[in-house]
Write an enzyme that holds these catalytic residues in place. Structure first.
Site, PDB file in Angstrom:
ATOM      1  N   MET A  32       0.821  -1.206   0.000  1.00 18.93           N
ATOM      2  CA  MET A  32       0.000   0.000   0.000  1.00 18.93           C
ATOM      3  C   MET A  32       0.862   1.266   0.000  1.00 18.93           C
ATOM      4  O   MET A  32       2.070   1.220   0.190  1.00 18.93           O
ATOM      5  CB  MET A  32      -0.923  -0.007   1.216  1.00 18.93           C
ATOM      6  CG  MET A  32      -1.924  -1.169   1.211  1.00 18.93           C
ATOM      7  SD  MET A  32      -2.966  -1.218   2.687  1.00 18.93           S
ATOM      8  CE  MET A  32      -3.947   0.276   2.470  1.00 18.93           C
ATOM      9  N   HIS A  33       0.188   2.388  -0.246  1.00 17.88           N
ATOM     10  CA  HIS A  33       0.703   3.742  -0.026  1.00 17.88           C
ATOM     11  C   HIS A  33       1.726   4.227  -1.056  1.00 17.88           C
ATOM     12  O   HIS A  33       2.086   5.407  -1.043  1.00 17.88           O
ATOM     13  CB  HIS A  33       1.338   3.899   1.356  1.00 17.88           C
ATOM     14  CG  HIS A  33       0.558   3.316   2.485  1.00 17.88           C
ATOM     15  ND1 HIS A  33      -0.754   3.639   2.750  1.00 17.88           N
ATOM     16  CD2 HIS A  33       0.910   2.397   3.430  1.00 17.88           C
ATOM     17  CE1 HIS A  33      -1.171   2.962   3.804  1.00 17.88           C
ATOM     18  NE2 HIS A  33      -0.195   2.199   4.239  1.00 17.88           N
ATOM     19  N   ASP A  55      -2.588  -5.104   0.498  1.00 19.50           N
ATOM     20  CA  ASP A  55      -2.036  -6.395   0.914  1.00 19.50           C
ATOM     21  C   ASP A  55      -2.644  -6.935   2.199  1.00 19.50           C
ATOM     22  O   ASP A  55      -2.937  -8.137   2.297  1.00 19.50           O
ATOM     23  CB  ASP A  55      -0.505  -6.330   1.016  1.00 19.50           C
ATOM     24  CG  ASP A  55       0.016  -5.165   1.853  1.00 19.50           C
ATOM     25  OD1 ASP A  55      -0.798  -4.415   2.439  1.00 19.50           O
ATOM     26  OD2 ASP A  55       1.246  -4.998   1.925  1.00 19.50           O
TER      27      ASP A  55
END
Length: 485
Positions: free
Chosen positions: A80-81, A236
């Protein structure tokens, strides 16, 4: 019918091939490299993701040609991110800035000072989130920022390559600081407050929705003969939760992976940003989750193993089978800063209490205990945010260490369930989402929990000693913060 799940991790891409009875027929992993140009920076070349996916699916096609020919659904899970910037010609403008990159800590603090971010996103703006990364790019790479056409999360760049569609899912989008997590939609106000426009964002969908279809040329390359639905997928941790069946309120898992995660599913939106808990959308419609995150779990053990010139397995096996009283040495696992509960990008790790008598095994024990204590910090934060856990299921590479699980169960004073042998990770969770999207099956009938093979109970004779060691650990962060350069 057969399905593919692809998990874009930090250190590797993993693809699994599954039939519609949820039996995994094959899997393949391809390694990925991370570059760290400066202290606190962490980047990857998105082209490497595409190469890794291609190699993984070619390998599966060679091993299972008939099953691959029958693939009708695919979904992605991903780290992520990350900020993947592409121009109007879909060219990547710079290496992707990853989730564990903390360069934008000042920009994150500035955004977090604007009360609308916590009000609408339900979260602190952490340095690892996507929004402050884009503010950093605006400030330090303005010519590049001016060329930005679309901002894509890592797995969603892979999705664009697979389908030609700009799309993301709710669970991954919730980690950008731009999503109105209650309304499950991009927030024009949050985007504008960080210099972004809504047209620069991908369409946002539920994880079980259809986001597009696999390009025929790629289907042909991988020996696929069917039209392939590409599902929304998940970040995830939400994908791992789908693999574990952690989708109903009260269910929870602890992940000992590169990072450490304590994840609890919720039936409603329960924000509490002051606790530094993440409150995100889940991969299913009208579901959410809370999680505490530490940045270095198995990363801490791998770091120490490299210094000790030993494998992580050898180090943990040297501890033996029986749980010991807590080490006199303390380890703070802040190798790249920390999220829950401290939200401190600048803090760094430490060993304390070292003496002439301490050996390699003592430091190994301290590393495992330090990570467990950091996860206990997360448990306290989740309780403050309204999640009360009675047991957790363990996943991730660290869960293969019996000793580490005994430390963790006793530290948390919670039973830890180990699933029956099988692959229940994020790639499997993605394949399950692909099955739902391709068949329109009822999600909860697909996302069931695995059988429990073993339960690690807290060792009651050591609970008081671990409580005392944890209390000592809690005193160390303020001291370390005061001494940090």
């Amino acid at each position: 019918m057969h399905l593919l799940g692809i998990d874009l991790g930090t250190s590797s891409i993993k693809a699994v091939l599954m039939n519609d009875q949820q039996v995994i027929l094959g899997s393949n992993s391809q390694a990925l490299a991370v570059t760290r140009p400066q202290v606190g920076w962490s980047e990857q070349d998105p082209a490497d993701w595409l190469t890794a996916v291609d190699h993984a699916l070619q390998t599966l096609q060679q091993a299972h040609p008939q099953a691959m020919a029958d693939v009708q659904g695919l979904a992605l899970s991903g780290q992520m991110h990350g900020a993947t910037l592409v121009d109007a010609q879909n060219q990547v403008l710079r290496p992707c800035i990853l989730w564990n990159d903390t360069r934008s800590y000042q920009e994150a603090a500035a955004l977090d000072a604007n009360p609308i971010f916590r009000q609408l996103s339900g979260n602190i703006v952490f340095p690892g989130f996507t929004a402050p990364k884009l503010v950093w790019v605006q400030k330090h790479e303005p010519a590049l920022f001016a060329k930005l056409h679309k901002l894509l999360l890592p797995k969603d760049y892979v999705r664009w390559w697979l389908t030609g569609e700009y799309a993301s899912d709710m669970s991954d989008a919730a980690g950008t600081a731009w999503l109105d997590v209650a309304k499950r939609a991009w927030s024009p106000e949050l985007l504008a407050s960080s210099g972004m426009r809504i047209e620069q964002m991908p369409q946002v969908l539920e994880g079980t929705a259809v986001s597009g279809y696999l390009h025929p040329r790629l289907a042909e390359r991988w020996g696929i003969k069917q039209r392939v639905v590409v599902a929304g997928g998940a970040g995830d941790n939400a994908a791992a939760a789908c693999g574990m069946g952690t989708v109903t309120a009260g269910s929870a898992f602890v992940s000992l992976g590169t990072s450490g995660v304590l994840f609890a599913a919720t039936a409603r939106y329960l924000p509490n940003p002051e606790s530094a808990v993440h409150t995100f959308c889940h991969a299913l419609p009208n579901t959410w989750h809370q999680m505490g995150v530490i940045l270095s779990a198995t990363d801490s053990l791998n770091w120490y193993a490299q210094i000790a010139n030993q494998s992580p397995i050898a180090l943990t096996q040297a501890l033996g089978e029986n749980l010991k009283p807590p080490s006199r040495v303390s380890f703070l696992p802040y190798l790249s800063g920390e999220r829950t509960p401290h939200n401190d990008a600048k803090i760094r790790g430490a060993f304390t209490g070292l003496s002439h008598a301490d050996q390699q095994v003592d430091l190994t024990q301290a590393v495992l205990e330090g990570v467990a204590f950091a996860i206990r910090d997360n448990l306290a934060a989740l309780k403050a945010a309204g999640s009360h856990l009675e047991r957790v299921t363990a996943v991730g590479g660290g869960s293969r260490s019996p000793y580490w699980l005994k430390v963790l169960a006793t530290t948390l004073n919670l039973p830890i369930d180990l699933p029956a042998e099988g692959d229940f990770g994020a790639a499997f969770g993605a394949a399950r989402l692909a099955l739902i999207a391709a068949t329109q099956a009822e999600p909860f009938s697909v996302l069931t929990a695995p059988a429990v093979a073993q339960t690690i109970e807290p060792e009651t004779q050591f609970i008081q000693a671990f409580n005392e060691a944890y209390a000592h650990y809690q005193h160390l962060y303020p001291a370390l913060k005061g001494a940090s350069l």
